[in-house]
Design an enzyme around this catalytic site. Structure first.
Site, mmCIF file in Angstrom:
data_model
loop_
_atom_site.group_PDB
_atom_site.id
_atom_site.type_symbol
_atom_site.label_atom_id
_atom_site.label_comp_id
_atom_site.label_asym_id
_atom_site.label_seq_id
_atom_site.Cartn_x
_atom_site.Cartn_y
_atom_site.Cartn_z
ATOM 1 N N ARG A 263 -15.444 63.443 62.377
ATOM 2 C CA ARG A 263 -15.453 63.933 60.993
ATOM 3 C C ARG A 263 -16.893 64.089 60.497
ATOM 4 N NH1 ARG A 263 -15.498 63.465 54.953
ATOM 5 N NH2 ARG A 263 -16.395 61.426 55.313
ATOM 6 N N HIS A 424 17.221 57.443 57.226
ATOM 7 C CA HIS A 424 17.893 56.700 58.295
ATOM 8 C C HIS A 424 19.283 57.249 58.616
ATOM 9 C CE1 HIS A 424 17.989 53.700 61.236
ATOM 10 N NE2 HIS A 424 17.612 52.642 60.547
ATOM 11 N N ASP A 428 16.436 57.657 63.639
ATOM 12 C CA ASP A 428 16.497 56.236 63.960
ATOM 13 C C ASP A 428 15.079 55.682 64.084
ATOM 14 O OD1 ASP A 428 15.572 56.790 66.615
ATOM 15 O OD2 ASP A 428 17.616 57.391 67.124
HETATM 16 N N1 CAO Z 1 -10.011 56.306 53.391
HETATM 17 C C1 CAO Z 1 -11.338 56.443 53.272
HETATM 18 N N2 CAO Z 1 -11.931 57.518 52.702
HETATM 19 C C2 CAO Z 1 -11.126 58.480 52.242
HETATM 20 C C3 CAO Z 1 -9.735 58.394 52.323
HETATM 21 C C4 CAO Z 1 -9.177 57.257 52.941
HETATM 22 N N3 CAO Z 1 -7.875 57.131 53.078
HETATM 23 N N4 CAO Z 1 -9.213 59.482 51.764
HETATM 24 C C5 CAO Z 1 -10.218 60.228 51.331
HETATM 25 N N5 CAO Z 1 -11.382 59.630 51.636
HETATM 26 C C6 CAO Z 1 -12.709 60.147 51.369
HETATM 27 C C7 CAO Z 1 -12.796 61.590 51.813
HETATM 28 O O1 CAO Z 1 -13.082 61.703 53.183
HETATM 29 C C8 CAO Z 1 -13.906 62.103 50.946
HETATM 30 O O2 CAO Z 1 -15.144 61.616 51.459
HETATM 31 P P1 CAO Z 1 -16.425 62.574 51.541
HETATM 32 O O3 CAO Z 1 -16.839 62.830 50.133
HETATM 33 O O4 CAO Z 1 -17.404 61.786 52.333
HETATM 34 O O5 CAO Z 1 -15.995 63.819 52.235
HETATM 35 C C9 CAO Z 1 -13.648 61.379 49.636
HETATM 36 O O6 CAO Z 1 -12.891 60.204 49.958
HETATM 37 C C10 CAO Z 1 -12.871 62.214 48.635
HETATM 38 O O7 CAO Z 1 -11.749 62.752 49.274
HETATM 39 P P2 CAO Z 1 -10.682 63.658 48.478
HETATM 40 O O8 CAO Z 1 -9.703 62.816 47.794
HETATM 41 O O9 CAO Z 1 -11.408 64.636 47.627
HETATM 42 O O10 CAO Z 1 -10.030 64.538 49.627
HETATM 43 P P3 CAO Z 1 -8.917 64.200 50.689
HETATM 44 O O11 CAO Z 1 -8.774 65.459 51.453
HETATM 45 O O12 CAO Z 1 -9.208 62.991 51.461
HETATM 46 O O13 CAO Z 1 -7.582 63.944 49.842
HETATM 47 C C11 CAO Z 1 -5.856 64.425 48.279
HETATM 48 C C12 CAO Z 1 -7.043 64.966 49.079
HETATM 49 C C13 CAO Z 1 -5.321 65.558 47.433
HETATM 50 C C14 CAO Z 1 -4.787 63.946 49.215
HETATM 51 C C15 CAO Z 1 -6.308 63.247 47.406
HETATM 52 O O14 CAO Z 1 -7.370 63.647 46.571
HETATM 53 C C16 CAO Z 1 -5.233 62.681 46.537
HETATM 54 O O15 CAO Z 1 -4.836 63.248 45.504
HETATM 55 N N6 CAO Z 1 -4.711 61.481 46.923
HETATM 56 C C17 CAO Z 1 -3.745 60.761 46.123
HETATM 57 C C18 CAO Z 1 -2.351 61.024 46.660
HETATM 58 C C19 CAO Z 1 -1.333 60.235 45.870
HETATM 59 O O16 CAO Z 1 -1.414 60.093 44.667
HETATM 60 N N7 CAO Z 1 -0.334 59.711 46.577
HETATM 61 C C20 CAO Z 1 0.706 58.957 45.982
HETATM 62 C C21 CAO Z 1 1.971 59.743 46.057
HETATM 63 S S1 CAO Z 1 3.363 58.842 45.498
HETATM 64 O O17 CAO Z 1 3.079 58.652 43.935
#
Ligand code: CAO
Length: 454
Positions: A263, A424, A428
């Site tokens: 990455r 489920h 499985d």
């Molecule tokens: N662990 C460590 N670092 C992480 C990470 C993780 N799991 N996820 C993201 N990062 C890092 C990214 O790599 C990025 O780092 P850089 O600036 O160095 O590139 C930074 O954090 C910001 O990432 P991002 O959030 O802008 O982008 P993403 O592609 O990783 O994720 C998205 C996009 C849309 C999935 C995210 O922003 C998001 O909304 N997550 C929340 C999802 C959520 O609410 N889930 C619950 C659903 S049920 O209610």
């Protein structure tokens, strides 16, 4: 989670599914027409009024924005198909408007079609709607509302929606003193919040919406009941449906040391490609490759519970935290996209999600879901399946922990925890575990993933 669509409806033409000529055919000046919310398809029966772009007394032309509405499938800007003056707004912001009922009354100016729906002789309909409007507005008629808000808005000289004027009024500021960043100098909600010092300068719009949340949060000494609206309303419907699914949960941890190196290299190249490369495209591509081996996880169950359809496309949904709440768009055909293409599409969806401008197509036909809750924090989660899909994975935050290598030497392992949930009734536990192992293998040895890419 939900499906939302976003469309712009021009003059009611596109939306109503039948072409209308906008050429004049007769003089109709002075005639009042009801502009109704017509059938927008998709089985949508009602919409929530998100924002008015006009107020009573405003002069509008064909194609001017009237309001934004949102249903469980659509986020739509409705535009005028008439030239005229707004005489009545039937709903206030956050009201639910049924399809087929009037949205606004417009007094026509100039010439137009004879097919306009006059309300001059439809007093009962008008008064019923007026009662609703009056109730919704705390007992004030539209005219009274205008009077009460007009301290900062004389003769339409300051353009602003009623919602914005309400915020200005509540904070005792004059809209004339606020510089508007909208079309034709329209004062937007952000402009007022910025004027009040609740948010930073204009260029930090996405952060601004987060920071503006506390302005509505703390209430002292009183309960507040508000209707469930927007993305939350959609989440409620979908998750209620999901609650009927017996979930099987499976957790594991993945060592991502090599993935982090990969990455880092890709991240350097990403700006040249005009995108950003987070870990998500790698998680998504690995999932698509694993789904090729376990297609039963990329499937949907019909409502009669008689059939399961294995989907050929890997339309992988990504749960997104947006200023409007949780929304779940999908990246189409991940099985055919390389990492850059997935990253570009994810970035596009993320930007559209922030602006709450995701398109219908972005939200339809997802086949499998990943939720990167680790972007916010946490380790394990209990993700809930997004019906009619049959599986979902949630990713925790990448953290360093001591682990043993094959020589029983302790080393710093970068770990991401994954929590899978599967339906489920059709999946499985062994299948879920085998799928997870394959996905994990791709992430722990990303060279394998690259080798499999077309
Ligand atoms: N662990 C460590 N670092 C992480 C990470 C993780 N799991 N996820 C993201 N990062 C890092 C990214 O790599 C990025 O780092 P850089 O600036 O160095 O590139 C930074 O954090 C910001 O990432 P991002 O959030 O802008 O982008 P993403 O592609 O990783 O994720 C998205 C996009 C849309 C999935 C995210 O922003 C998001 O909304 N997550 C929340 C999802 C959520 O609410 N889930 C619950 C659903 S049920 O209610």
């Amino acid at each position: 989670m939900s499906s939302l669509i976003s469309r712009r409806l021009i003059g009611g033409v596109f939306r109503f599914g039948h072409l209308r000529s906008l050429h004049s055919s007769s003089v109709w000046s002075g005639k009042v027409v009801q502009f109704k919310l017509s059938d927008i398809g998709e089985g949508i029966a009602e919409v929530q009024l998100k924002e008015w772009h006009v107020k009573t007394g405003d002069r509008v032309s064909q194609f001017d924005n009237l309001c934004d509405v949102q249903s469980d499938k659509a986020s739509v800007t409705i535009t005028s198909r008439y030239d005229g003056v707004i005489k009545r707004l039937y709903y206030k912001v956050d009201d639910v408007a049924p399809v087929g009922k009037a949205l606004v009354d417009i007094e026509l100016e100039g010439e137009g079609e004879d097919s306009a729906e006059s309300v001059d002789d439809d007093k009962s309909a008008q008064s019923a709607a007026a009662d609703k409007s009056k109730k919704a507005d705390g007992g004030k008629s539209s005219d009274e509302h205008e009077t009460s808000s007009s301290f900062a808005l004389h003769s339409g000289k300051v353009l602003a929606t009623p919602a914005v004027r309400r915020i200005a009024m509540e904070n005792k500021i004059k809209l004339g003193e606020v510089s508007g960043s909208g079309k034709n100098g329209r004062v937007m909600k952000e402009d007022v919040l910025r004027f009040l010092g609740h948010i930073g300068p204009a260029e930090t719009t996405s952060k601004a919406s987060d920071q503006s949340r506390p302005a509505f949060a703390p209430l002292s000494g009183q309960d507040k009941t508000i209707p469930i609206r927007g993305y939350t309303r959609i989440m409620m419907k979908t998750m209620t449906q999901a609650n009927t699914i017996p979930h099987f949960g499976y957790n594991d941890e993945v060592v991502v040391n090599r993935l982090i190196d990969l990455r880092a290299q890709l991240k350097k190249l990403a700006s040249e490609k005009g995108t950003k490369m987070s870990y998500m495209p790698l998680f998504i591509k690995a999932a698509s490759l694993a789904l090729t081996q376990y297609p039963v996880l990329n499937a949907s169950l019909d409502s009669s519970l008689e059939n399961i359809t294995y989907k050929s496309a890997h339309n992988i949904c990504v749960a997104m935290d947006t200023p409007g709440g949780l929304v779940v768009p999908n990246i189409k055909h991940c099985e055919q996209r390389n990492l850059w293409e997935i990253a570009l599409e994810l970035n596009r969806l993320q930007e559209a999600g922030k602006r709450q401008q995701l398109d219908r197509n972005d939200l339809a036909d997802g086949t499998f879901t990943l939720s990167n809750i680790g972007a916010i924090g946490g380790t394990y989660a209990s993700p809930v399946i997004f019906p009619p899909q049959v599986a979902i994975g949630a990713l925790g935050k990448i953290e360093v922990h001591p682990r043993y290598d094959h020589h029983m030497q302790i080393y710093p392992a970068h770990l991401v925890k994954v929590s899978w949930a599967a339906d489920h009734r059709v999946i499985d536990g062994a299948t879920m575990a085998r799928f997870s192992n394959v996905w994990k293998e791709y992430l722990e040895n990303p060279a394998l993933m690259i080798a499999e890419m077309r």
